[in-house]
Design a protein around this motif. Structure first.
Motif, PDB file in Angstrom:
ATOM      1  N   ARG A 306       9.076  11.080 -12.919  1.00  0.00           N
ATOM      2  CA  ARG A 306       7.903  11.487 -12.134  1.00  0.00           C
ATOM      3  C   ARG A 306       6.616  10.962 -12.765  1.00  0.00           C
ATOM      4  N   HIS A 307       6.542  11.026 -14.096  1.00  0.00           N
ATOM      5  CA  HIS A 307       5.357  10.507 -14.798  1.00  0.00           C
ATOM      6  C   HIS A 307       5.195   9.009 -14.538  1.00  0.00           C
ATOM      7  N   VAL A 308       6.303   8.277 -14.595  1.00  0.00           N
ATOM      8  CA  VAL A 308       6.261   6.829 -14.378  1.00  0.00           C
ATOM      9  C   VAL A 308       5.811   6.523 -12.951  1.00  0.00           C
ATOM     10  N   ASN A 309       6.394   7.235 -11.981  1.00  0.00           N
ATOM     11  CA  ASN A 309       6.009   7.022 -10.584  1.00  0.00           C
ATOM     12  C   ASN A 309       4.542   7.364 -10.356  1.00  0.00           C
ATOM     13  N   GLY A 310       4.076   8.401 -11.046  1.00  0.00           N
ATOM     14  CA  GLY A 310       2.665   8.779 -10.948  1.00  0.00           C
ATOM     15  C   GLY A 310       1.760   7.719 -11.527  1.00  0.00           C
ATOM     16  N   TRP A 311       2.170   7.152 -12.659  1.00  0.00           N
ATOM     17  CA  TRP A 311       1.368   6.087 -13.279  1.00  0.00           C
ATOM     18  C   TRP A 311       1.295   4.874 -12.361  1.00  0.00           C
ATOM     19  N   ILE A 312       2.449   4.519 -11.775  1.00  0.00           N
ATOM     20  CA  ILE A 312       2.477   3.365 -10.864  1.00  0.00           C
ATOM     21  C   ILE A 312       1.572   3.611  -9.661  1.00  0.00           C
ATOM     22  N   ALA A 313       1.640   4.812  -9.093  1.00  0.00           N
ATOM     23  CA  ALA A 313       0.796   5.141  -7.924  1.00  0.00           C
ATOM     24  C   ALA A 313      -0.689   5.056  -8.267  1.00  0.00           C
ATOM     25  N   ALA A 314      -1.024   5.467  -9.498  1.00  0.00           N
ATOM     26  CA  ALA A 314      -2.426   5.439  -9.929  1.00  0.00           C
ATOM     27  C   ALA A 314      -2.892   4.019 -10.272  1.00  0.00           C
ATOM     28  N   HIS A 315      -1.937   3.110 -10.482  1.00  0.00           N
ATOM     29  CA  HIS A 315      -2.266   1.716 -10.841  1.00  0.00           C
ATOM     30  C   HIS A 315      -1.516   0.752  -9.913  1.00  0.00           C
ATOM     31  N   GLN A 316      -1.440   1.127  -8.628  1.00  0.00           N
ATOM     32  CA  GLN A 316      -0.595   0.395  -7.684  1.00  0.00           C
ATOM     33  C   GLN A 316      -0.960  -1.087  -7.584  1.00  0.00           C
ATOM     34  N   GLN A 317      -2.245  -1.368  -7.517  1.00  0.00           N
ATOM     35  CA  GLN A 317      -2.686  -2.758  -7.366  1.00  0.00           C
ATOM     36  C   GLN A 317      -2.279  -3.597  -8.587  1.00  0.00           C
ATOM     37  N   LEU A 318      -2.446  -3.017  -9.756  1.00  0.00           N
ATOM     38  CA  LEU A 318      -2.060  -3.694 -10.996  1.00  0.00           C
ATOM     39  C   LEU A 318      -0.551  -3.933 -11.016  1.00  0.00           C
ATOM     40  N   PHE A 319       0.219  -2.889 -10.703  1.00  0.00           N
ATOM     41  CA  PHE A 319       1.683  -2.966 -10.709  1.00  0.00           C
ATOM     42  C   PHE A 319       2.175  -4.012  -9.710  1.00  0.00           C
ATOM     43  N   ASP A 320       1.638  -3.972  -8.490  1.00  0.00           N
ATOM     44  CA  ASP A 320       2.037  -4.941  -7.459  1.00  0.00           C
ATOM     45  C   ASP A 320       1.673  -6.359  -7.884  1.00  0.00           C
ATOM     46  N   GLY A 321       0.553  -6.493  -8.591  1.00  0.00           N
ATOM     47  CA  GLY A 321       0.137  -7.802  -9.094  1.00  0.00           C
ATOM     48  C   GLY A 321       1.126  -8.357 -10.111  1.00  0.00           C
ATOM     49  N   TRP A 322       1.616  -7.475 -10.997  1.00  0.00           N
ATOM     50  CA  TRP A 322       2.652  -7.908 -11.959  1.00  0.00           C
ATOM     51  C   TRP A 322       3.870  -8.445 -11.220  1.00  0.00           C
ATOM     52  N   VAL A 323       4.328  -7.686 -10.237  1.00  0.00           N
ATOM     53  CA  VAL A 323       5.544  -8.048  -9.503  1.00  0.00           C
ATOM     54  C   VAL A 323       5.360  -9.364  -8.753  1.00  0.00           C
ATOM     55  N   LYS A 324       4.203  -9.535  -8.110  1.00  0.00           N
ATOM     56  CA  LYS A 324       3.952 -10.765  -7.360  1.00  0.00           C
ATOM     57  C   LYS A 324       3.884 -11.970  -8.280  1.00  0.00           C
ATOM     58  N   THR A 325       3.153 -11.825  -9.391  1.00  0.00           N
ATOM     59  CA  THR A 325       3.032 -12.949 -10.340  1.00  0.00           C
ATOM     60  C   THR A 325       4.397 -13.315 -10.895  1.00  0.00           C
ATOM     61  N   ALA A 326       5.206 -12.286 -11.188  1.00  0.00           N
ATOM     62  CA  ALA A 326       6.557 -12.526 -11.716  1.00  0.00           C
ATOM     63  C   ALA A 326       7.430 -13.226 -10.668  1.00  0.00           C
ATOM     64  N   ALA A 327       7.361 -12.765  -9.422  1.00  0.00           N
ATOM     65  CA  ALA A 327       8.160 -13.380  -8.345  1.00  0.00           C
ATOM     66  C   ALA A 327       7.761 -14.835  -8.135  1.00  0.00           C
ATOM     67  N   ASP A 328       6.467 -15.104  -8.198  1.00  0.00           N
ATOM     68  CA  ASP A 328       5.966 -16.478  -8.016  1.00  0.00           C
ATOM     69  C   ASP A 328       6.489 -17.409  -9.105  1.00  0.00           C
ATOM     70  N   ALA A 329       6.729 -16.866 -10.297  1.00  0.00           N
ATOM     71  CA  ALA A 329       7.212 -17.694 -11.418  1.00  0.00           C
ATOM     72  C   ALA A 329       8.619 -18.232 -11.186  1.00  0.00           C
ATOM     73  N   ALA A 330       9.345 -17.592 -10.255  1.00  0.00           N
ATOM     74  CA  ALA A 330      10.718 -18.014  -9.981  1.00  0.00           C
ATOM     75  C   ALA A 330      10.800 -19.086  -8.892  1.00  0.00           C
ATOM     76  N   LYS A 331       9.661 -19.372  -8.268  1.00  0.00           N
ATOM     77  CA  LYS A 331       9.671 -20.334  -7.146  1.00  0.00           C
ATOM     78  C   LYS A 331       9.659 -21.784  -7.654  1.00  0.00           C
TER      79      LYS A 331
END
Length: 331
Positions: A306-331
């Protein structure tokens, strides 16, 4: 006609969603996280795991082992990554397991991780204690004697963590073995006794680190003070490295960085995960705060999730940015 159009749109959306899911870089790839038996590290591990899941990886529940086993199991490929690789505290374990030839360890997950020795402020002020070398004086050492053997009792480090080697080295280097006892065992139990002594108004001497909850309970400057050391002295690979800070103070330990360490061959085959490991960053203060909630009773796996999910929700843009940048690295 309109109904058919809606169904067609829904079908198109469903197909495109399925296609994008199929294109996830981690699809079909299993990941085995590993961490120490210190439950306060679960937050850091789970945060990485959840980001990997967003990339499509099949992330298994983390395994808990001693640090040296974590390093050797990652190096051999039996496990995939650990989120709490301390540098330089664990440099000897890292190198013994194969070092840079076996591990992918890019970027800094947590910076400014401090550690050292502290005593209660009341005793520090009353006896003018600022440096651990003052405990060579048997009269000063006896102030911190909890079991009547005449030696100061230092609440120390759990064997196998890495910090115990530094503490034992310090006791010899500063000529403290005759007056100071390094109490080792279950750190959580030892520090609980130390906090009880503090609440009873008794002198305390202990080792701790950040990120961890202890410094939110025994607050440096308010309740306790950091002790300096007479000179820099470290074991193993760190033996000639100065621990002195730019302001001239020396607390005996270098300020550490914490990295995500992964199996190198696996990381090379998984560029999305490798990029993720390199770019994720979490403030020490956020981990301290989460660890404090655990100390206050929210310590189950479900609580931490729950703490982790709460942290992600509070930093959603940052978290989504990590995931997108990581996904782009595989292209």
């Amino acid at each position: 006609m309109r109904k058919t159009g809606l169904w067609a749109l829904a079908l198109t959306t469903l197909v495109s969603t399925q296609i994008s899911a199929a294109d996830l870089p981690g699809k079909g790839v299993s990941v085995q996280p590993v961490q120490s038996t210190l439950s306060e590290e679960t937050f850091q591990t789970l945060l990485v795991s959840k980001a990997l899941e967003k990339l499509g990886y099949d992330v298994q529940p983390q395994r808990e082992v001693d640090y040296n086993v974590a390093y050797t199991s990652i190096a051999s490929g039996d496990t995939t990554f650990m989120a709490v690789s301390w540098d330089p505290l664990q440099v000897d374990m890292y190198k013994a397991a194969g070092g840079d030839a076996k591990f992918y360890r890019q970027g800094v997950y947590v910076s400014g991780a401090a550690q050292g020795y502290l005593i209660d402020k009341k005793t520090a002020q009353q006896y003018h204690i600022t440096n651990i070398a003052q405990l060579k004086d048997a009269k000063i050492a006896r102030l911190f004697d909890t079991n009547g053997d005449g030696k100061a009792d230092l609440t120390g480090c759990t064997p196998g963590w890495g910090c115990e080697a530094s503490i034992n080295h310090h006791l010899k280097a500063y000529d403290l073995t005759k007056t100071v006892e390094h109490n080792q065992g279950n750190y959580a139990a030892l520090i609980a006794d130390t906090i009880t002594r503090f609440k009873e108004g008794k002198p305390i001497l202990y080792y701790t680190w950040t990120p961890y909850w202890v410094s939110d309970v025994l607050v440096p400057g308010r309740d306790v003070v950091w002790l300096q050391v007479p000179f820099s002295s470290q074991p193993g690979e760190m033996q000639n490295v100065s621990t002195k800070l730019p302001n001239g103070a020396d607390y005996g330990f270098p300020v550490n960085t914490i990295h995500i360490a992964a199996n190198k061959q696996w990381a090379e085959k998984n560029p999305a995960a490798a990029k993720l490991f390199a770019i994720m960053k979490v403030p020490v203060s956020d981990i301290n705060a989460q660890n404090m909630r655990m100390h206050q009773g929210e310590a189950s796996q479900a609580d931490i999730e729950r703490h982790v999910n709460g942290w992600i929700a509070a930093h959603q843009q940052l978290f989504d940015g990590w995931v997108k940048t990581a996904a782009d690295a595989a292209k």
